[in-house]
Design an enzyme around this catalytic site. Structure first.
Site, short mmCIF file in Angstrom:
data_model
loop_
_atom_site.label_atom_id
_atom_site.label_comp_id
_atom_site.label_asym_id
_atom_site.label_seq_id
_atom_site.Cartn_x
_atom_site.Cartn_y
_atom_site.Cartn_z
N HIS A 160 26.29 -10.76 26.84
CA HIS A 160 26.42 -9.39 26.84
C HIS A 160 26.15 -8.68 28.15
O HIS A 160 25.11 -9.07 28.73
CB HIS A 160 25.69 -8.77 25.89
N HIS B 177 20.60 -1.08 27.02
CA HIS B 177 19.74 -1.53 28.44
C HIS B 177 19.50 -0.58 29.47
O HIS B 177 20.16 -0.77 30.53
CB HIS B 177 20.21 -3.06 28.95
N GLY C 35 11.68 -3.48 31.40
CA GLY C 35 10.83 -2.98 30.13
C GLY C 35 11.76 -2.55 28.91
O GLY C 35 11.47 -2.16 27.84
N GLY D 277 13.10 -4.67 26.78
CA GLY D 277 12.66 -5.61 25.32
C GLY D 277 11.48 -5.06 24.93
O GLY D 277 11.37 -4.91 23.63
N THR E 39 10.16 -2.10 25.17
CA THR E 39 10.70 -0.67 24.65
C THR E 39 11.53 -0.73 23.32
O THR E 39 11.12 -0.13 22.19
CB THR E 39 11.27 0.17 25.66
N ARG F 28 11.29 -3.11 21.06
CA ARG F 28 10.50 -3.82 20.03
C ARG F 28 9.57 -2.46 19.48
O ARG F 28 9.35 -2.42 18.34
CB ARG F 28 9.87 -4.91 20.50
#
Length: 250
Positions: free
Chosen positions: A132, A175, A180, A182, A184, A186
């Site tokens: 992606h 994105h 950061g 990932g 954020t 979660r």
């Protein structure tokens, strides 16, 4: 399309947990401290932080680990502050917003990359190991506006666990930040679960290949099933943990 019966087990466990509430102060404190540690350790480890679970615990207690970078220490402290911010959002019943997302991200990158903490990226990025390709910088504002609009409309008809998973999928696909994203995503997933009375889940570092594969599948071919299934499994496991501990304390 996710079949509604896939949530039957979760619904039963959530009802059981609700019947056990209010939980004792001691139980709440024990669960909160344990999950805060596991969540912080695993979310950082997924992104390459080399601190062990025990070292993460020590850093959370305010002690410095020799031989580890300042960044790795800050990632632990910042993640804890971000979780505390989520708890404030829920306590104050704040509506989901772009401003809120930027505040969460600012806490994640504070002292690590202050230029981009809470600010959208101004350059194209690639996601390591993923097919992606995120949208170009000039599209970010539009994509984030669409995200918030989706959340306030279509998303409200989804089961809370599916909605939480989709929040993660959509945000991670956009994105919007240079770094950061990932952590954020979660945090946003768990914010949605916690808002709806579910315990936060821990995406384990040991499952990161399955996690990344499911996420990339969602982004490249629009098949969200694997990722939503992963979130369902982790939610079921965490509900079991809560119910077991609470039942033992009755």
């Amino acid at each position: 399309m996710i079949e509604k019966n896939i949530f039957e087990e979760i619904n039963k466990k959530k009802l059981k947990l609700d019947e056990l509430r209010p939980l004792s102060k001691e139980t709440v404190k024990s669960l909160r401290e344990s999950i805060l540690l596991e969540w912080t350790y695993n979310s950082n480890a997924i992104e390459g932080n080399t601190l062990t679970l025990l070292e993460t615990k020590v850093v959370l207690e305010g002690i410095t680990i020799g031989g580890k970078s300042l960044r790795e220490h800050l990632e632990v402290v910042n993640h804890k502050e971000a979780i505390l911010y989520l708890e404030d959002i829920i306590k104050n019943e704040e509506a989901f917003s772009e401003w809120q997302i930027k505040n969460i991200h600012h806490l994640v990158l504070k002292g690590i990359n202050d230029k981009y903490a809470g600010n959208y990226r101004d350059q194209q990025v690639m996601i390591s190991g993923a097919e992606h390709i995120p949208p170009a910088p000039f599209l970010l504002k539009e994509k984030m506006n669409e995200f918030i609009k989706w959340y306030n409309t279509e998303a409200q008809y989804l089961h809370p666990v599916e909605r939480a998973a989709m929040v993660h999928i959509i945000f991670a696909g956009i994105h919007p930040f240079i770094d950061g994203n990932g952590r954020t995503s979660r945090l946003l997933l768990n914010l949605e679960l916690m808002k709806n009375g579910y315990p936060p889940i821990v995406i384990k570092n040991s499952n990161r290949l399955e996690y990344y594969s499911a996420l990339d599948k969602a982004h490249t071919i629009g098949d969200n099933f694997d990722f939503i299934s992963l979130v369902i499994k982790e939610t079921n496991d965490m509900l079991d943990r809560y119910i077991s501990l609470c039942s033992n304390n009755i």
